[in-house]
Design a protein around this motif. Structure first.
Motif, short mmCIF file in Angstrom:
data_model
loop_
_atom_site.label_atom_id
_atom_site.label_comp_id
_atom_site.label_asym_id
_atom_site.label_seq_id
_atom_site.Cartn_x
_atom_site.Cartn_y
_atom_site.Cartn_z
N SER A 73 0.86 -1.18 0.00
CA SER A 73 0.00 0.00 0.00
C SER A 73 0.89 1.22 0.00
O SER A 73 2.06 1.16 0.35
CB SER A 73 -0.93 0.01 1.21
OG SER A 73 -0.19 0.05 2.40
N ILE A 75 1.27 5.35 1.10
CA ILE A 75 0.78 6.32 2.08
C ILE A 75 0.57 7.65 1.38
O ILE A 75 1.49 8.18 0.75
CB ILE A 75 1.76 6.47 3.26
CG1 ILE A 75 1.85 5.14 4.00
CG2 ILE A 75 1.32 7.59 4.17
CD1 ILE A 75 2.85 5.13 5.12
N LYS A 76 -0.65 8.14 1.46
CA LYS A 76 -0.99 9.42 0.84
C LYS A 76 -1.24 10.42 1.96
O LYS A 76 -1.98 10.14 2.91
CB LYS A 76 -2.25 9.25 -0.02
CG LYS A 76 -2.71 10.50 -0.68
CD LYS A 76 -3.97 10.24 -1.48
CE LYS A 76 -4.50 11.53 -2.06
NZ LYS A 76 -5.77 11.32 -2.75
N ALA A 77 -0.62 11.57 1.85
CA ALA A 77 -0.78 12.61 2.86
C ALA A 77 -1.82 13.62 2.41
O ALA A 77 -1.81 14.07 1.26
CB ALA A 77 0.54 13.30 3.13
N ILE A 78 -2.75 13.94 3.29
CA ILE A 78 -3.70 15.01 3.04
C ILE A 78 -3.60 16.00 4.19
O ILE A 78 -3.16 15.65 5.29
CB ILE A 78 -5.15 14.49 2.88
CG1 ILE A 78 -5.60 13.72 4.12
CG2 ILE A 78 -5.28 13.62 1.65
CD1 ILE A 78 -7.06 13.35 4.10
N ARG A 93 -1.53 17.47 9.13
CA ARG A 93 -1.24 16.43 8.14
C ARG A 93 -1.83 15.11 8.63
O ARG A 93 -1.60 14.68 9.75
CB ARG A 93 0.26 16.29 7.95
CG ARG A 93 0.65 15.22 6.97
CD ARG A 93 2.16 15.06 6.92
NE ARG A 93 2.51 13.85 6.23
CZ ARG A 93 3.35 13.78 5.23
NH1 ARG A 93 3.96 14.87 4.82
NH2 ARG A 93 3.61 12.64 4.65
N VAL A 94 -2.59 14.46 7.73
CA VAL A 94 -3.18 13.16 8.03
C VAL A 94 -2.74 12.21 6.91
O VAL A 94 -2.86 12.53 5.73
CB VAL A 94 -4.73 13.24 8.08
CG1 VAL A 94 -5.33 11.88 8.34
CG2 VAL A 94 -5.16 14.25 9.12
N GLU A 95 -2.23 11.05 7.31
CA GLU A 95 -1.80 10.07 6.33
C GLU A 95 -2.84 8.98 6.22
O GLU A 95 -3.39 8.52 7.22
CB GLU A 95 -0.45 9.46 6.72
CG GLU A 95 0.68 10.47 6.70
CD GLU A 95 2.01 9.87 7.10
OE1 GLU A 95 2.04 8.74 7.63
OE2 GLU A 95 3.02 10.54 6.89
N GLU A 96 -3.12 8.57 4.99
CA GLU A 96 -4.05 7.47 4.77
C GLU A 96 -3.42 6.47 3.81
O GLU A 96 -2.65 6.83 2.93
CB GLU A 96 -5.40 7.95 4.26
CG GLU A 96 -5.35 8.71 2.96
CD GLU A 96 -6.71 9.23 2.54
OE1 GLU A 96 -6.91 9.34 1.32
OE2 GLU A 96 -7.54 9.53 3.39
N ARG A 97 -3.74 5.22 4.00
CA ARG A 97 -3.20 4.15 3.15
C ARG A 97 -4.05 4.02 1.89
O ARG A 97 -5.26 4.02 1.96
CB ARG A 97 -3.18 2.83 3.88
CG ARG A 97 -2.18 2.79 5.01
CD ARG A 97 -1.82 1.34 5.30
NE ARG A 97 -0.68 1.19 6.15
CZ ARG A 97 0.58 1.32 5.79
NH1 ARG A 97 0.86 1.65 4.56
NH2 ARG A 97 1.56 1.14 6.61
N VAL A 98 -3.37 3.90 0.76
CA VAL A 98 -4.03 3.72 -0.53
C VAL A 98 -3.53 2.39 -1.09
O VAL A 98 -2.33 2.17 -1.21
CB VAL A 98 -3.68 4.87 -1.50
CG1 VAL A 98 -4.33 4.65 -2.85
CG2 VAL A 98 -4.08 6.20 -0.91
N GLU A 99 -4.46 1.51 -1.41
CA GLU A 99 -4.07 0.21 -1.96
C GLU A 99 -3.61 0.37 -3.41
O GLU A 99 -4.13 1.17 -4.16
CB GLU A 99 -5.25 -0.76 -1.89
CG GLU A 99 -5.74 -1.03 -0.49
CD GLU A 99 -4.68 -1.63 0.42
OE1 GLU A 99 -3.92 -2.51 -0.03
OE2 GLU A 99 -4.59 -1.20 1.57
#
Length: 166
Positions: A73, A75-78, A93-99
């Motif tokens: 996966s 990691i995308k930062a928004i 900053r919030v990181e979310e996992r992108v498959e």
């Protein structure tokens, strides 16, 4: 190594990247092979350095993955805008996992094949056209399986070499 040696090495690396790094990455994105890139550069740079820059660029762009894309996966930062009670604005900053499973990848074991028997490996590449063969022969393949994005070039290569697709 002395301080000056570290400084000189860093300065040399910075100078080469400044002079040619962006051009190498751009030509890689356009589909040029490493020998073609070397011919088009205005600034003399060793072929080993070109190979290193191309490999790092392909990794950064997720064209080549070092782990299985089915389990990998990204990691995308928004950034979320927040305003406190005093009216001050800040960003968090919030990181979310992108498959990465939405894209297809070819399973490439070229590094081990080259290590085991380079002559046999080169012979197996003869079925490819020159540009595709140059692409495969000039990348710095590690001694383990990697995954290459199924773009037009890799689709041609995978079809000829009968590579597994995941």
């Amino acid at each position: 190594m002395e301080k000056n040696d570290y400084f000189n090495k860093a300065l040399s690396s910075f100078t080469q990247d400044f002079a040619s790094g962006d051009a190498i990455r751009h030509l890689t994105d356009l589909g040029y092979s490493i020998p073609d890139i070397k011919e088009r550069l205005d600034y003399p740079i060793p072929i080993g350095k070109i190979k290193e820059i191309v490999w790092q660029h392909l990794l950064k762009q997720k064209i080549i993955l070092l782990e299985n894309p089915q389990t990998a996966s990204d990691i995308k930062a928004i950034y979320i805008k927040e305003t406190d009670a005093m009216g001050r604005t800040s960003f968090r900053r919030v990181e979310e996992r992108v498959e990465l499973t939405a894209r297809s990848y070819a399973v490439c074991d070229f590094g081990r094949c080259i290590y085991r028997n380079k002559e046999e490996f080169v012979k197996s590449l003869e079925a490819l056209d020159k540009k595709d063969r140059d692409y495969i022969e000039n990348l710095q393949w590690p001694l383990h399986i990697v995954y290459h994005l199924m773009d037009d070039r890799m689709s041609r290569i995978a079809k000829v070499l009968q590579l597994e697709i995941v």
